[in-house]
Design an enzyme around this catalytic site. Sequence first.
Site, short mmCIF file in Angstrom:
data_model
loop_
_atom_site.label_atom_id
_atom_site.label_comp_id
_atom_site.label_asym_id
_atom_site.label_seq_id
_atom_site.Cartn_x
_atom_site.Cartn_y
_atom_site.Cartn_z
N GLU A 1 0.82 -1.23 0.00
CA GLU A 1 0.00 0.00 0.00
C GLU A 1 0.85 1.27 0.00
OE1 GLU A 1 -2.86 -0.52 3.18
OE2 GLU A 1 -3.47 -2.49 2.43
N GLU B 1 -5.38 -11.03 -1.77
CA GLU B 1 -6.25 -10.89 -0.58
C GLU B 1 -7.73 -10.90 -0.99
OE1 GLU B 1 -5.15 -7.60 1.91
OE2 GLU B 1 -3.02 -7.86 1.57
#
Length: 366
Positions: free
Chosen positions: A160, A277
Amino acid sequence: MVLYDPVPMPTRRIALVGGLSAFASSACAASSSTLRVVSSASHRQFGAAIEPQHIEQDADFAGLVQQQCGLLTAENAMKWNQLRPSREQFDFADADRVAAIAGRFKVPMHGHCLVWHEANPDWLASDLSPRNARALLTSHIETVVERYAGKVASWDVVNEAVERNDRRPDGLRKSLWLEALGADYLELAFRAAHAADPKARLALADYGLEYDDEPWMVEKRGTMLILLRNLISRGVPIHVLALQGHLLGDRPAAFGQGLRDFLSAVADLGLEIFITELDVNDQNTPGSATQRDQAVAEIYGRFLDTVLRLPAVKSVVTWGLSDRYTSKSWFAPRADGATVRPLPFDRDLVAKPAVARMLRAFQLAG
Ligand code: G3I
């Protein structure tokens, strides 16, 4: 209804998979296969994120994971806040437990994650400085990656890194690592990981790249491509873009040409793509459990139909395997108090329609 019990497990559980299309039911009936087998037949890996205690204390769930998964990720055990009780210490207990499970199941791991702005121990923010950040980051990465070399086949090296709302021209998130080291922290992290395990595939991971109809996601794709090109042009050892794949069960499945074009552009850079994910958040999805399961299945299916058309997409990992264990139960609870149902198998470990839809996507991907 189709009986779907591909591989006898110690505590044999017959999973009834409702709503199978003729194709999928023949696929299940004919190949009597699992997500592990069918993904492998399409030259990919399917896996799930786990917590060690859920495998150690729940034999039924352990059997399902072993049956369905050819790859495992530690959901939390390899994060800084679990590994680093203090600046001087490493605590590998939980991470070693996950590695032992993967070893027992004879499957590789995807490591998550070496650098992130979240899940850091309290001492890090107060101790970190421009003076010590380089040594702190490289020693962490070297120690962790070397320990699991040969067990962890790939790593989310930086997680991220992009946050356009931080208004930097390069679109990078103003994380504590960026504040301490500048934008070079990314290159430093990847080079340290590569030096520690030259065989590991190294990924830059992020969310918010999936939907064609979400302007900020479309913008983020552009930022991500520029960042990837920049890293590659500098010879940074990066091999994979990891799309987290946190999808929403209450919005249209806008996974079309835009996503295909983005993933093709990533592949054209010579990178592989991992879905790391995957889950479908049904916090705000209307309807009964049965209706939500169908909606969730369709989102899984439409997303995988799109991404699996790219040969560069090499693995799909769901963020958990059964609704029995999902952080969304406390992270994204439903207002109506109903249990959330974001994953392929329900709380009784029975395959939901999502499984048949995922199998079909892998089968069609060939
Ligand atoms: O294990 C402790 C428990 O002993 C304690 O009683 C409890 C209350 O404090 O906390 C428990 O730890 C929690 C841990 O999940 C295990 O449940 C942490 O507080 C909590 O912060 C942690 O949340 C995880 C979150 O990342 C932050 O690390 C979630 O499980 C995990 O699903 C989530 O996963 C992230 C990915 O790493 C990155 N991408 C987004 C994704 C979803 O948010």
